[in-house]
Design a protein around this motif. Structure first.
Motif, PDB file in Angstrom:
ATOM      1  N   LEU A 275       0.849  -1.175   0.000  1.00  0.00           N
ATOM      2  CA  LEU A 275       0.000   0.000   0.000  1.00  0.00           C
ATOM      3  C   LEU A 275       0.889   1.230   0.000  1.00  0.00           C
ATOM      4  CD1 LEU A 275      -2.725   1.480   0.364  1.00  0.00           C
ATOM      5  CD2 LEU A 275      -2.425   1.176   2.836  1.00  0.00           C
ATOM      6  N   SER A 276       0.612   2.138  -0.909  1.00  0.00           N
ATOM      7  CA  SER A 276       1.302   3.415  -0.951  1.00  0.00           C
ATOM      8  C   SER A 276       0.350   4.464  -0.401  1.00  0.00           C
ATOM      9  CB  SER A 276       1.700   3.763  -2.390  1.00  0.00           C
ATOM     10  OG  SER A 276       2.294   5.046  -2.425  1.00  0.00           O
ATOM     11  N   THR A 277       0.715   5.053   0.736  1.00  0.00           N
ATOM     12  CA  THR A 277      -0.146   6.049   1.361  1.00  0.00           C
ATOM     13  C   THR A 277       0.703   7.039   2.142  1.00  0.00           C
ATOM     14  OG1 THR A 277      -2.037   6.376   2.833  1.00  0.00           O
ATOM     15  CG2 THR A 277      -0.515   4.633   3.423  1.00  0.00           C
ATOM     16  N   ASP A 278       0.148   8.235   2.321  1.00  0.00           N
ATOM     17  CA  ASP A 278       0.858   9.259   3.081  1.00  0.00           C
ATOM     18  C   ASP A 278       0.566   9.175   4.571  1.00  0.00           C
ATOM     19  OD1 ASP A 278       2.021  10.296   0.819  1.00  0.00           O
ATOM     20  OD2 ASP A 278       0.431  11.759   0.488  1.00  0.00           O
ATOM     21  N   GLY A 279      -0.431   8.393   4.951  1.00  0.00           N
ATOM     22  CA  GLY A 279      -0.796   8.336   6.363  1.00  0.00           C
ATOM     23  C   GLY A 279      -1.254   6.961   6.782  1.00  0.00           C
ATOM     24  N   ASP A 280      -1.341   6.783   8.092  1.00  0.00           N
ATOM     25  CA  ASP A 280      -1.753   5.497   8.653  1.00  0.00           C
ATOM     26  C   ASP A 280      -3.253   5.413   8.907  1.00  0.00           C
ATOM     27  OD1 ASP A 280       0.888   4.695   8.681  1.00  0.00           O
ATOM     28  OD2 ASP A 280       1.209   5.348  10.746  1.00  0.00           O
ATOM     29  N   HIS A 281      -4.004   6.426   8.500  1.00  0.00           N
ATOM     30  CA  HIS A 281      -5.413   6.469   8.855  1.00  0.00           C
ATOM     31  C   HIS A 281      -6.341   6.336   7.656  1.00  0.00           C
ATOM     32  CE1 HIS A 281      -4.132   7.353  12.880  1.00  0.00           C
ATOM     33  NE2 HIS A 281      -3.431   8.381  12.453  1.00  0.00           N
ATOM     34  N   SER A 282      -5.811   5.917   6.527  1.00  0.00           N
ATOM     35  CA  SER A 282      -6.667   5.692   5.368  1.00  0.00           C
ATOM     36  C   SER A 282      -7.544   4.472   5.624  1.00  0.00           C
ATOM     37  CB  SER A 282      -5.825   5.482   4.099  1.00  0.00           C
ATOM     38  OG  SER A 282      -5.165   4.229   4.144  1.00  0.00           O
ATOM     39  N   ARG A 283      -8.594   4.342   4.857  1.00  0.00           N
ATOM     40  CA  ARG A 283      -9.507   3.211   5.022  1.00  0.00           C
ATOM     41  C   ARG A 283      -8.769   1.883   4.842  1.00  0.00           C
ATOM     42  NH1 ARG A 283     -14.912   3.701   1.895  1.00  0.00           N
ATOM     43  NH2 ARG A 283     -15.188   5.208   3.544  1.00  0.00           N
ATOM     44  N   LEU A 284      -7.906   1.803   3.834  1.00  0.00           N
ATOM     45  CA  LEU A 284      -7.171   0.561   3.591  1.00  0.00           C
ATOM     46  C   LEU A 284      -6.137   0.294   4.688  1.00  0.00           C
ATOM     47  CD1 LEU A 284      -7.136  -1.791   1.690  1.00  0.00           C
ATOM     48  CD2 LEU A 284      -5.544  -0.566   0.231  1.00  0.00           C
ATOM     49  N   SER A 285      -5.507   1.336   5.207  1.00  0.00           N
ATOM     50  CA  SER A 285      -4.567   1.161   6.326  1.00  0.00           C
ATOM     51  C   SER A 285      -5.287   0.628   7.556  1.00  0.00           C
ATOM     52  CB  SER A 285      -3.895   2.488   6.683  1.00  0.00           C
ATOM     53  OG  SER A 285      -2.981   2.868   5.706  1.00  0.00           O
ATOM     54  N   ARG A 286      -6.467   1.164   7.836  1.00  0.00           N
ATOM     55  CA  ARG A 286      -7.234   0.687   8.998  1.00  0.00           C
ATOM     56  C   ARG A 286      -7.694  -0.753   8.792  1.00  0.00           C
ATOM     57  NH1 ARG A 286      -9.758   5.704   8.342  1.00  0.00           N
ATOM     58  NH2 ARG A 286     -11.719   4.641   7.871  1.00  0.00           N
ATOM     59  N   LEU A 287      -8.075  -1.102   7.555  1.00  0.00           N
ATOM     60  CA  LEU A 287      -8.453  -2.484   7.263  1.00  0.00           C
ATOM     61  C   LEU A 287      -7.268  -3.418   7.498  1.00  0.00           C
ATOM     62  CD1 LEU A 287     -10.378  -4.652   6.159  1.00  0.00           C
ATOM     63  CD2 LEU A 287      -9.572  -4.034   3.862  1.00  0.00           C
ATOM     64  N   ALA A 288      -6.084  -3.008   7.029  1.00  0.00           N
ATOM     65  CA  ALA A 288      -4.875  -3.814   7.231  1.00  0.00           C
ATOM     66  C   ALA A 288      -4.584  -3.967   8.722  1.00  0.00           C
ATOM     67  CB  ALA A 288      -3.691  -3.193   6.498  1.00  0.00           C
ATOM     68  N   ASP A 289      -4.741  -2.889   9.493  1.00  0.00           N
ATOM     69  CA  ASP A 289      -4.533  -2.962  10.941  1.00  0.00           C
ATOM     70  C   ASP A 289      -5.500  -3.960  11.583  1.00  0.00           C
ATOM     71  OD1 ASP A 289      -2.556  -1.005  10.798  1.00  0.00           O
ATOM     72  OD2 ASP A 289      -3.894   0.629  11.425  1.00  0.00           O
ATOM     73  N   ASP A 290      -6.765  -3.915  11.169  1.00  0.00           N
ATOM     74  CA  ASP A 290      -7.768  -4.824  11.717  1.00  0.00           C
ATOM     75  C   ASP A 290      -7.442  -6.280  11.365  1.00  0.00           C
ATOM     76  OD1 ASP A 290      -9.129  -2.647  12.745  1.00  0.00           O
ATOM     77  OD2 ASP A 290     -10.686  -2.641  11.185  1.00  0.00           O
ATOM     78  N   ILE A 291      -7.002  -6.514  10.137  1.00  0.00           N
ATOM     79  CA  ILE A 291      -6.661  -7.880   9.732  1.00  0.00           C
ATOM     80  C   ILE A 291      -5.444  -8.372  10.485  1.00  0.00           C
ATOM     81  CG2 ILE A 291      -5.828  -9.291   7.799  1.00  0.00           C
ATOM     82  CD1 ILE A 291      -7.804  -7.722   6.038  1.00  0.00           C
ATOM     83  N   GLU A 292      -4.442  -7.508  10.672  1.00  0.00           N
ATOM     84  CA  GLU A 292      -3.271  -7.892  11.468  1.00  0.00           C
ATOM     85  C   GLU A 292      -3.694  -8.277  12.883  1.00  0.00           C
ATOM     86  OE1 GLU A 292      -0.424  -4.734  11.349  1.00  0.00           O
ATOM     87  OE2 GLU A 292       0.320  -5.300   9.371  1.00  0.00           O
ATOM     88  N   ALA A 293      -4.573  -7.486  13.482  1.00  0.00           N
ATOM     89  CA  ALA A 293      -5.032  -7.788  14.843  1.00  0.00           C
ATOM     90  C   ALA A 293      -5.754  -9.135  14.875  1.00  0.00           C
ATOM     91  CB  ALA A 293      -5.950  -6.676  15.352  1.00  0.00           C
ATOM     92  N   ALA A 294      -6.579  -9.404  13.874  1.00  0.00           N
ATOM     93  CA  ALA A 294      -7.291 -10.681  13.803  1.00  0.00           C
ATOM     94  C   ALA A 294      -6.309 -11.843  13.615  1.00  0.00           C
ATOM     95  CB  ALA A 294      -8.311 -10.654  12.672  1.00  0.00           C
ATOM     96  N   GLN A 295      -5.289 -11.636  12.789  1.00  0.00           N
ATOM     97  CA  GLN A 295      -4.287 -12.682  12.579  1.00  0.00           C
ATOM     98  C   GLN A 295      -3.511 -12.968  13.861  1.00  0.00           C
ATOM     99  OE1 GLN A 295      -2.284 -10.855   9.227  1.00  0.00           O
ATOM    100  NE2 GLN A 295      -3.165 -12.341   7.797  1.00  0.00           N
ATOM    101  N   LEU A 296      -3.164 -11.935  14.599  1.00  0.00           N
ATOM    102  CA  LEU A 296      -2.447 -12.137  15.864  1.00  0.00           C
ATOM    103  C   LEU A 296      -3.326 -12.864  16.873  1.00  0.00           C
ATOM    104  CD1 LEU A 296      -0.603  -8.713  16.135  1.00  0.00           C
ATOM    105  CD2 LEU A 296       0.416 -10.945  15.604  1.00  0.00           C
ATOM    106  N   HIS A 297      -4.591 -12.497  16.937  1.00  0.00           N
ATOM    107  CA  HIS A 297      -5.521 -13.181  17.844  1.00  0.00           C
ATOM    108  C   HIS A 297      -5.677 -14.647  17.443  1.00  0.00           C
ATOM    109  CE1 HIS A 297      -8.833 -13.802  20.590  1.00  0.00           C
ATOM    110  NE2 HIS A 297      -9.550 -14.271  19.583  1.00  0.00           N
TER     111      HIS A 297
END
Length: 107
Positions: A32-54
């Motif tokens: 993902l190429s983005t200027d910030g960590d708060h884009s919709r796709l960045s938040r989706l990636a964060d949520d998936i990472e959290a689910a994978q860790l759980h």
């Protein structure tokens, strides 16, 4: 002993890319190429990472239970090892992605 000179999950030359916690249909990494960590796709990636860790925590608990059971058969052990291998791959991808983001933030 030879050492690998390339990281299989390392991002391409630019540090602005985030390694995502999923792969393309052909198994290649997605970025993902983005200027910030708060884009919709960045938040989706964060949520998936959290689910994978759980999920990895649950797999670890289950795998330990299978290994502690002296009567567990080959099928159960193979299943536990397969899930543990999948979870380890997810966790390593997350670690690489987060490490790259930390390095980029330090620059």
């Amino acid at each position: 002993m030879s050492r690998r000179t390339e990281e299989p999950l390392a991002a391409p030359d630019t540090c602005a890319l985030r390694l995502l916690p999923w792969t393309a249909a052909d198994g290649k990494p997605c970025y993902l190429s983005t200027d910030g960590d708060h884009s919709r796709l960045s938040r989706l990636a964060d949520d998936i990472e959290a689910a994978q860790l759980h999920s990895g925590e649950q797999v670890l608990t289950g795998s330990r239970a299978v290994l502690a059971d002296a009567k567990a058969g080959e099928r159960a052990v193979r299943f536990a090892l397969t899930r543990a291998t999948e979870s380890l791959a997810d966790v390593l991808r997350i670690a690489v992605s987060r490490g790259e983001r930390i390095e980029a933030a330090d620059r």
